[in-house]
Design a protein around this motif. Structure first.
Motif, mmCIF file in Angstrom:
data_model
loop_
_atom_site.group_PDB
_atom_site.id
_atom_site.type_symbol
_atom_site.label_atom_id
_atom_site.label_comp_id
_atom_site.label_asym_id
_atom_site.label_seq_id
_atom_site.Cartn_x
_atom_site.Cartn_y
_atom_site.Cartn_z
ATOM 1 N N PHE A 187 31.090 57.221 55.635
ATOM 2 C CA PHE A 187 30.146 58.324 55.627
ATOM 3 C C PHE A 187 30.679 59.395 54.693
ATOM 4 O O PHE A 187 31.843 59.370 54.272
ATOM 5 C CB PHE A 187 29.900 58.863 57.039
ATOM 6 N N PHE A 188 29.816 60.339 54.336
ATOM 7 C CA PHE A 188 30.162 61.375 53.369
ATOM 8 C C PHE A 188 29.857 62.750 53.953
ATOM 9 O O PHE A 188 29.074 62.883 54.906
ATOM 10 C CB PHE A 188 29.391 61.163 52.055
ATOM 11 N N ARG A 189 30.508 63.759 53.382
ATOM 12 C CA ARG A 189 30.346 65.136 53.813
ATOM 13 C C ARG A 189 29.676 65.958 52.708
ATOM 14 O O ARG A 189 29.662 65.573 51.542
ATOM 15 C CB ARG A 189 31.714 65.765 54.095
ATOM 16 N N LEU A 190 29.167 67.122 53.108
ATOM 17 C CA LEU A 190 28.719 68.123 52.147
ATOM 18 C C LEU A 190 29.863 69.075 51.852
ATOM 19 O O LEU A 190 30.645 69.423 52.745
ATOM 20 C CB LEU A 190 27.530 68.909 52.708
ATOM 21 N N ASN A 191 29.953 69.510 50.598
ATOM 22 C CA ASN A 191 30.980 70.491 50.253
ATOM 23 C C ASN A 191 30.438 71.910 50.391
ATOM 24 O O ASN A 191 29.313 72.118 50.872
ATOM 25 C CB ASN A 191 31.541 70.215 48.853
ATOM 26 N N ASP A 192 31.227 72.896 49.963
ATOM 27 C CA ASP A 192 30.812 74.288 50.158
ATOM 28 C C ASP A 192 29.645 74.689 49.270
ATOM 29 O O ASP A 192 29.076 75.772 49.422
ATOM 30 C CB ASP A 192 31.996 75.248 49.959
ATOM 31 N N LYS A 193 29.248 73.823 48.339
ATOM 32 C CA LYS A 193 28.048 74.056 47.527
ATOM 33 C C LYS A 193 26.815 73.380 48.117
ATOM 34 O O LYS A 193 25.724 73.464 47.552
ATOM 35 C CB LYS A 193 28.284 73.554 46.096
ATOM 36 N N GLY A 194 26.988 72.693 49.242
ATOM 37 C CA GLY A 194 25.878 71.990 49.858
ATOM 38 C C GLY A 194 25.563 70.660 49.212
ATOM 39 O O GLY A 194 24.538 70.050 49.514
ATOM 40 N N LEU A 195 26.460 70.185 48.331
ATOM 41 C CA LEU A 195 26.280 68.910 47.649
ATOM 42 C C LEU A 195 27.164 67.850 48.306
ATOM 43 O O LEU A 195 28.148 68.171 48.978
ATOM 44 C CB LEU A 195 26.623 69.047 46.171
ATOM 45 N N ILE A 196 26.832 66.585 48.105
ATOM 46 C CA ILE A 196 27.608 65.509 48.707
ATOM 47 C C ILE A 196 28.916 65.325 47.962
ATOM 48 O O ILE A 196 28.931 65.109 46.746
ATOM 49 C CB ILE A 196 26.802 64.194 48.712
#
Length: 293
Positions: free
Chosen positions: A174-183
């Motif tokens: 699975f993947f997370r969003l970074n502080d820019k809201g991007l994957i």
């Protein structure tokens, strides 16, 4: 059926739902005993079950790039904040329509018809999104569901007793969003045991959990020995799981599309996960929630 054009109430002996015209959003889902299953847009997150269109998640710099042109586009698109037209309704179903307008074409230069239909059958609510290309060229789009179910569910044990049981074993990642809201491109191992994902708030402290290619097309949510929910979907290729730590909800989100992947500098035509419709075509996407146990 009861209500006005602004808010429609639907019901069977086993399930009752309320939908509002603003965003064609489901605002209440109660079981046969009258217990609320849906998050009630409290201060921690002021929504219930927003409809995501024509994008899912965020695009880089909140800017939709189409060829050489750029357009402002907020997270999850404009449908969730648009007023839909009620097309039809009866005691157990309703259908809403959003069409392109001068306002939408200023930020998304395409002709479309977007329908959201709700239908109750016994203890099941089916929600269908229909996207039609009303223009002459290709229509690029994403669409997604974002229902927030109560966690813990009424009549169940506490949060830590709840789990998700996937239809298939999910190898992940699975993947997370970074502080820019991007994957973020960093993959993470899915902390499942067989088909079971134990739920705890710290799973969501960094961000949502995003499965870009889940094997499952249904899952069970709840605590053992208590009524739970089955969520199933058709047409959607991705799945998001999200909650806001400290709040009492869990979002189970089937998507056809996803946020921009950080580091991919592409326009809408090349965006990973984008759907394409030719002129005159319609594509439908359905998710269902059923009370079980």
């Amino acid at each position: 059926m009861s209500g006005s054009a602004d808010r429609i109430s639907l019901g069977t002996p086993k399930l009752k739902a309320v939908v509002k015209a603003e965003g064609a959003e489901l605002t209440s889902l109660k079981d046969g005993e009258g217990r609320e299953l849906l998050w009630q847009a409290e201060a921690a997150w002021p929504r219930h079950s927003p409809v995501l269109f024509p994008i899912v998640g965020k695009v880089k710099d909140d800017t939709l790039r189409i060829g050489e042109a750029s357009f402002p586009m907020g997270q999850h698109g404009f449908a969730r904040d648009s007023r839909f037209t009620l097309v039809e309704h009866d005691a157990t179903g309703c259908r809403f329509l959003l069409q392109d307008s001068e306002a939408t074409r200023a930020i998304y230069p395409f002709a479309f018809r977007f329908e959201v239909a709700y239908a109750l059958h016994g203890a099941t609510l089916a929600v269908t999104y229909g996207v039609t290309n009303a223009g002459e060229g290709t229509l690029p789009f994403s669409v997604g569901a974002h229902p927030a179910f109560r966690w813990p569910l009424p009549g169940s044990a506490g949060k830590l007793a709840h789990r998700i049981e996937f239809e298939q074993e999910e190898a992940g990642p699975f993947f997370r969003l970074n502080d820019k809201g991007l994957i973020d491109q960093t993959p993470h191992a899915l902390p499942t045991h067989g088909r079971t994902l134990g739920l705890r708030e710290d799973l969501f402290r960094p961000s949502a959990m995003i499965l870009l290619n889940p094997a499952s097309r249904r899952l069970q949510y709840g605590a053992p020995g208590a009524p739970g929910l089955e969520v199933a979907w058709q047409g959607f290729g991705q799945l998001g799981l999200w909650m806001k730590p400290g709040a009492d909800f869990l979002c189970i989100e089937p998507w056809a599309g996803h946020a921009d992947i950080d580091g991919y500098d592409v326009d809408l035509w090349s965006k990973p996960g984008i759907e394409m419709l030719e002129a005159g075509e319609t594509r439908r996407f359905t998710w269902r929630v059923s009370v079980t146990g």
